[in-house]
Every structure is written in C-alpha cells, then in structure tokens.
Design a protein around this motif. Structure first.
Motif, mmCIF file in Angstrom:
data_model
loop_
_atom_site.group_PDB
_atom_site.id
_atom_site.type_symbol
_atom_site.label_atom_id
_atom_site.label_comp_id
_atom_site.label_asym_id
_atom_site.label_seq_id
_atom_site.Cartn_x
_atom_site.Cartn_y
_atom_site.Cartn_z
ATOM 1 N N ARG A 1 -16.777 3.230 -8.711
ATOM 2 C CA ARG A 1 -15.502 3.297 -8.002
ATOM 3 C C ARG A 1 -14.304 3.155 -8.954
ATOM 4 O O ARG A 1 -13.185 2.925 -8.513
ATOM 5 C CB ARG A 1 -15.428 2.201 -6.917
ATOM 6 C CG ARG A 1 -16.474 2.320 -5.822
ATOM 7 C CD ARG A 1 -16.266 3.596 -5.028
ATOM 8 N NE ARG A 1 -17.104 3.678 -3.857
ATOM 9 C CZ ARG A 1 -18.343 4.170 -3.807
ATOM 10 N NH1 ARG A 1 -18.917 4.619 -4.913
ATOM 11 N NH2 ARG A 1 -19.025 4.226 -2.675
ATOM 12 N N ASN B 1 -15.162 -1.551 -4.511
ATOM 13 C CA ASN B 1 -16.586 -1.752 -4.823
ATOM 14 C C ASN B 1 -17.210 -2.687 -3.792
ATOM 15 O O ASN B 1 -18.421 -2.700 -3.604
ATOM 16 C CB ASN B 1 -16.770 -2.322 -6.251
ATOM 17 C CG ASN B 1 -15.856 -3.512 -6.554
ATOM 18 O OD1 ASN B 1 -14.954 -3.827 -5.778
ATOM 19 N ND2 ASN B 1 -16.069 -4.150 -7.689
ATOM 20 N N THR C 1 -22.495 1.811 -1.583
ATOM 21 C CA THR C 1 -23.226 2.873 -2.306
ATOM 22 C C THR C 1 -24.534 3.279 -1.618
ATOM 23 O O THR C 1 -25.169 4.235 -2.045
ATOM 24 C CB THR C 1 -23.576 2.407 -3.731
ATOM 25 O OG1 THR C 1 -24.385 1.237 -3.634
ATOM 26 C CG2 THR C 1 -22.326 2.118 -4.542
ATOM 27 N N SER D 1 -8.728 5.463 -0.935
ATOM 28 C CA SER D 1 -9.622 4.703 -0.041
ATOM 29 C C SER D 1 -8.825 3.785 0.874
ATOM 30 O O SER D 1 -9.185 3.619 2.049
ATOM 31 C CB SER D 1 -10.687 3.864 -0.735
ATOM 32 O OG SER D 1 -10.642 3.837 -2.048
ATOM 33 N N ASN E 1 -7.502 1.729 -5.037
ATOM 34 C CA ASN E 1 -7.628 3.182 -4.981
ATOM 35 C C ASN E 1 -6.852 3.615 -3.733
ATOM 36 O O ASN E 1 -7.315 3.400 -2.601
ATOM 37 C CB ASN E 1 -9.108 3.562 -4.871
ATOM 38 C CG ASN E 1 -9.287 5.046 -4.651
ATOM 39 O OD1 ASN E 1 -8.313 5.788 -4.521
ATOM 40 N ND2 ASN E 1 -10.532 5.484 -4.607
#
Ligand code: IMP
Length: 430
Positions: free
Chosen positions: A132, A38, A305, A78, A75
C-alpha cells in the motif's frame, strides 16, 4: 482527562475494531494516529458489517468526533473511497471527520517502490508488505526532501513540487527496475489527480494537534485507536519484519501530539491464539491441521490483502513483552470461541534458544528464528461458546485457559470476546 488507548499486542488483526467500537460509547473523540490503509478494521453495527481502513470506527456514532492525526500516512484515493462508501451506506461524513494537515501523503511512486523494494537487503525472506506504499511514504517522511504533507497540497508551489519530485522518482525507479524500466510517471497527470483529491478533502483538513491539545485542556474524553500490533512496531517489534510506524503504546503520543501522560488507560488486545501475515519468524506457528483449524474457524484471512494468515498457539513470551512495552492496564482476549473443539491447547511459556531457556522476548531476529517454543499443555473444551454471555457461564476449561493467559502475561483480563457481534462480549469483573 481520561484518555484511553487500544493497542494490539501481537502482529496485528487482534480484532481491535470491536473493542474500539464498544469503548467509543464512553468517548467524545476517536483518534487514529499511525499507519495507513495497510490496516483494516471490521465493525459490525446495526446488523451490518463494515470494513474500513483509515476512517476511525467512531464514524458510526453521531456524538463522536473522528480524527486522523499527524502520524497517519494518507492515500487520498482510499480515503475518499471510504468516504464515498460510507455516504452510499447513509453514514454521514462531514465535520465529524478531521484530518491532520501534517499527515504525509502517499503517491503513485510509493506503490512502485513498495513493489520493487519488498526484499531484505541480503536477498532473504521478503517483508511481505501490504503493497500500500506505506513503508516508502514513511521513508520519504524521514528523508524529508521528497515528502509531501497534506497541508502542502494547499500551498503555492504544489505543482512545482510534484514536478520536481516526479522527475527525481522517475530516475530512482528506472535505476531500481534494472534495465526494464516501467512507464515513467507523468507529473502533470499526478498533479491534476491530487489537486482534485485536495479539493475534495479540504473541508476536513485542519491542525489536529492543536485540536487535540485543546481537547486535553478542556477535559474531553479521547479514545486512541491503535493500528497493527506491538510486534510490528518499527523500533520495538520483530525488525525488519515490521511496519514503518510505532504501533506499540509509545506511538500514541508521537502520532497524535498528545503527551503520553494524558493517556490514563491502556487496553491491550490479544487473540486467544497467534496470527501473523507476511514474512518473519512466528515461533508458535502451526503449519498443520491445528493451524488450519484456527484459520478456518477464525476466518483468518487478511481484511486488506485477503492473504491467509499464519496461525499458531498463544505465545505468552511475546504477549508479556508487549503488554509491558505498551503499558497495558487491562487485557481483552478475543476470538476465544475459535479454540473450541480442540482436545488440548498449548501455550508457549518460554523459548529455548541454543539450549538455554529464555523468557525475555529476543531483540534480534536471528535469535527469534532459532527460538523453539516451550509449551505448557492444557485441556481444551468441546462446547461451542458463541452464545455464552457471562464469564462465569463459560466451560471451566475455557475460564482456566483465560486465567492462565492472564497470569502468564501479568495483566488482568477485563473483556472476553466470543464472536464479532457486540453482544458476544463478556466483561470480567473479578
Ligand atoms: P506494511 O505495513 O504494508 O509495510 O507491511 C509490513 C508488515 O506489516 C507486513 O508483514 C504486513 O503483513 C504487516 N502488516 C501491516 N499492516 C498490518 C495489519 O493491519 N495487520 C496485520 N499485519 C499488518
């Protein structure tokens, strides 16, 4: 052991990456200890701009050991994407990156849950998460029974665990979809994918807590790189419009395993104004041409974002609270150049709540929603300052503005930044 940490004192995006990058020169180990993908940090080095989310910006310095500690949620797609991106830019990522086996892993169900649950219980304003999967992953961490840590991916039973959790999550997601269930998640597909991620990440995965405690015992210089800002802290921020980890100073110890008493210097990062992304109150927000002026000049759009950030005047009530909360020794005031060419500037010095003047930051969101900023108006400066290199050479009104922020926040200013490049940084010695 001189452990230093860099903490954002607002709602994130304070340009911490630049200060971390500067401080990295004096440190051997750089640690990311909370949040996940994030966060986005921008590093300008060798004339190039890099955008990273999970990997500490220390990766650009060959002498630095980078650590992603236990408090981070990962993640793997990512993370591997960042490793590949850096490899393509000829930035080597090998033994110089270690990742905690205790870090929790984000799965496809977390993304689904983020999408379905980004509302407040009363159906009011959405939290406006980065989507996310961060909150749902931390929720499973605290709930324990449906959580997977990085180290679990290398143990017998990983496949069975994925099957059991996927079955449970499919039931939950179908109930949350209320009659229009999305395609159920496929456990075999997820297992195959995550087994591949696990294999690629394996050489980086270690017990980082043990590594860092050894580093403390051997007096190595450690830099802790905060993500988000103190006002987004799950316990001390503007709950429930916060992220799901401890993004204020206390999080360093929780997220890395290094006891707080070894963090001997805390640098608090502030923008010369205020920004916020997502929902929740922001008392000094300017939904007018001043806000737009700041957004345009500061390029205030999310790194992760791309959402336009909400912009407003500097809020000294909030900053004084977070500087104390995070135990800040010294401030870095970022993006001062953005405020040039405004005839006058406002600084919020108190709130008025139900007719009462308040200087303590409210603990309840309802009170913050009713807070009307009490402003002090100070003169602005006309001149562009992006070329200025010494604090003494700034226009008098710019210096007075910085001095006033320092006075109101109650901490000395050590650094003033007037642009993204390393050279656009002034060290204040007096
Ligand atoms: P989450 O962390 O994706 O759950 O989002 C929760 C809140 O924190 C939302 O308001 C986000 O916009 C905000 N947030 C999360 N990470 C960042 C960041 O790195 N910068 C600014 N805001 C953030």
């Amino acid at each position: 052991m001189p452990g230093t940490c860099v903490i954002g004192l607002q709602w994130g995006d304070e340009a911490k990456g630049k200060i971390v990058d500067l401080l990295t020169q004096q440190h051997e180990i750089v640690v990311r200890y909370s949040g996940g993908a994030n966060a986005g940090h921008t590093v300008v080095t060798g004339g190039k701009t890099y955008k990273l989310s999970l990997i500490p910006s220390g990766i650009f310095r060959s002498h630095v050991q980078c650590v992603i500690a236990s408090g981070v949620v990962i993640n793997p797609a990512s993370l591997l994407g960042e490793i590949d991106y850096l490899a393509a830019e000829n930035v080597p990522v090998g033994e110089n990156l270690i990742i905690s086996d205790r870090a929790h892993v984000i799965f496809p169900w977390h993304f689904e849950e983020d999408r379905l649950m980004d509302v407040t219980p009363s159906g009011g304003e959405a939290i406006g998460t980065t989507m996310r999967g961060i909150g749902p992953c931390y929720r499973d961490k605290v709930g324990r029974s449906l959580a997977v840590r990085l180290g679990d991916m290398y143990r017998d039973g990983f496949r069975d665990r994925i099957e059991a959790i996927t079955a449970e999550k499919n039931r939950v997601l179908a109930a949350m979809e209320k009659g229009s269930p999305a395609k159920p998640l496929d456990a075999a597909e997820i297992y195959t994918q995550y087994a591949q991620y696990a294999e690629r990440l394996q050489s980086h995965v270690v017990d980082t807590t043990a590594y860092l405690l050894d580093a403390v015992d051997t007096d190595r210089r450690i830099l802790f790189e905060g993500a988000q800002g103190s006002l987004l802290d799950i316990d001390h921020g503007t709950f429930p419009y916060v992220t799901s980890s401890n993004s204020s100073g206390g999080g360093v110890s929780i997220g890395s395993g290094v006891p707080g008493r070894f963090v001997t210097k805390v640098v608090g990062i502030l923008k010369a104004y205020t920004t916020r992304v997502g929902g929740g109150p922001c008392p000094t927000e300017q939904e007018n041409e001043t806000g737009q002026h700041i957004r345009d000049r500061g390029n205030e759009y999310g790194t992760v974002t791309k959402r336009p950030r909400r912009c407003g005047w500097f809020d000294a009530v909030a900053a004084r609270y977070t500087a104390r909360l995070s135990g800040v020794d010294e401030l870095a005031v970022m993006l001062l150049d953005v405020l040039a060419a405004l005839p006058e500037l406002k600084i919020c010095v108190a709130y008025e709540i139900d007719g009462k003047r308040v200087t303590d930051f409210p603990s309840h969101i309802d009170d913050l929603r009713r807070a009307v900023p009490v402003y002090e108006t100070v003169p602005g400066w006309e001149e562009e300052i992006t070329e200025v290199r010494r604090f003494e050479d700034l226009p008098v009104k710019a210096r007075q503005y910085v001095d006033r922020l320092s006075e109101l926040v109650g901490r000395r200013v050590g650094v003033v930044s007037v642009g993204p490049d390393r050279e656009q940084t002034m060290f204040v010695t007096s």
